[in-house]
Scaffold this active site. Sequence first.
Site, short mmCIF file in Angstrom:
data_model
loop_
_atom_site.label_atom_id
_atom_site.label_comp_id
_atom_site.label_asym_id
_atom_site.label_seq_id
_atom_site.Cartn_x
_atom_site.Cartn_y
_atom_site.Cartn_z
NE ARG A 80 7.26 2.04 2.17
CZ ARG A 80 6.01 1.99 2.57
NH1 ARG A 80 5.73 1.63 3.82
NH2 ARG A 80 5.02 2.31 1.76
NE ARG A 133 1.51 8.72 4.26
CZ ARG A 133 1.02 8.15 3.15
NH1 ARG A 133 -0.14 7.49 3.21
NH2 ARG A 133 1.66 8.25 2.00
CE LYS A 181 3.58 10.28 -0.81
NZ LYS A 181 4.33 9.01 -0.88
CG HIS A 182 -1.79 10.76 -2.23
ND1 HIS A 182 -1.50 10.98 -0.90
CD2 HIS A 182 -1.08 9.67 -2.59
CE1 HIS A 182 -0.67 10.04 -0.46
NE2 HIS A 182 -0.38 9.23 -1.46
CG HIS A 201 -2.96 1.67 1.01
ND1 HIS A 201 -3.02 2.95 1.50
CD2 HIS A 201 -1.73 1.52 0.46
CE1 HIS A 201 -1.87 3.56 1.25
NE2 HIS A 201 -1.07 2.72 0.63
CG ASP A 205 -0.65 5.85 -4.77
OD1 ASP A 205 0.38 5.17 -4.61
OD2 ASP A 205 -1.27 6.37 -3.83
#
Length: 334
Positions: A70, A130, A160-161, A173, A243
């Site tokens: 981010r 990832r 995670k996850h 998502h 989440d």
Amino acid sequence: MGPLMLDVLGYELNAEEREIIQHPTVGGIIFFARNYHDRAQLRALTKDIRKTAAKPLLIAVDQEGGRVQRFREEFTQLPPARAFEQHNNGIELAKKGGWLMAAELLAMDIDLSLAPVLDLGFDCKAIGDRAFSDDPKKIIKYASQFIKGMKQAGMATTGKHFPGHGGVIADSHLETPFDSRENIKEHDMIVFKYLIENNLLDAMMPAHVVFDAYDDKPASGSDYWLKQVLRQDLHFKGVIFSDDLNMKGADVMGSYSERAIAAQQAGCDMVMLCNNREGAIQALDGLPQVNVPILDTLLKRPTGEYQELIKTSMWKETEKEISRLSLEWREKHS
């Protein structure tokens, strides 16, 4: 500390957010790229949040590296987890990467990067690079070192996850994925099991995936996965986060307040609802006003400021190595 983590809209708090942050149910704030302009602005925002809250509050971000980072400008460009596996000095670099990521955030008064990803890569759209690897034994090897680096810096770790998102192609998502494999406990889950047994995970985030060979609910809202498997079978004593309950993968759990309550009743200590202010307020109104003492274990310890960190020889040497790895990865995969 309250059981709800939510987001804020921009670089500064607005009047509504100041009121929301003071609500006793709010225990955490998660940042996104839209909350970051530069380090000075970010530092001012974290100070304002803590002053406004006037109570202990977790501040978190997803700063994994690669496509999920981010904060970019004025921070080290971190490689995705997969880059470590593909480097012949990847084990050592994984520890350095974990330390660097955590140290930079802690110096900005941010408690947590919700990391590391412990899923297998496979062809999952949501995971991909990832993941450290497609091989659970290799993930254990690299993730253990990354975690040790985070802990060396002073940051709590979030796996995670759970019990593994990598076996589905669908992105949670965007939709609710279903994983019908019966061997997930003997395959994907061994990563989580090993790290729990070796006391390397302080928190856990379950997947918005329905493992229908075992249960008809997403793991994030399943007392089977959270209470029976994670707590009883694996003896996990740390924090359980949901989440983001605004993700499409959580749609099957009902309205926003129903999702938050279902996740909490299933075993989540803190539920997360982002990118939907109306939904967050519904969750705020629906959740009981309770204090969750275990969340205090994730708060950062006092650290120096960023300007002090970047003067150290450890930061300078580590930043150079990790930046080089990140550049090599980008050049190879651009």
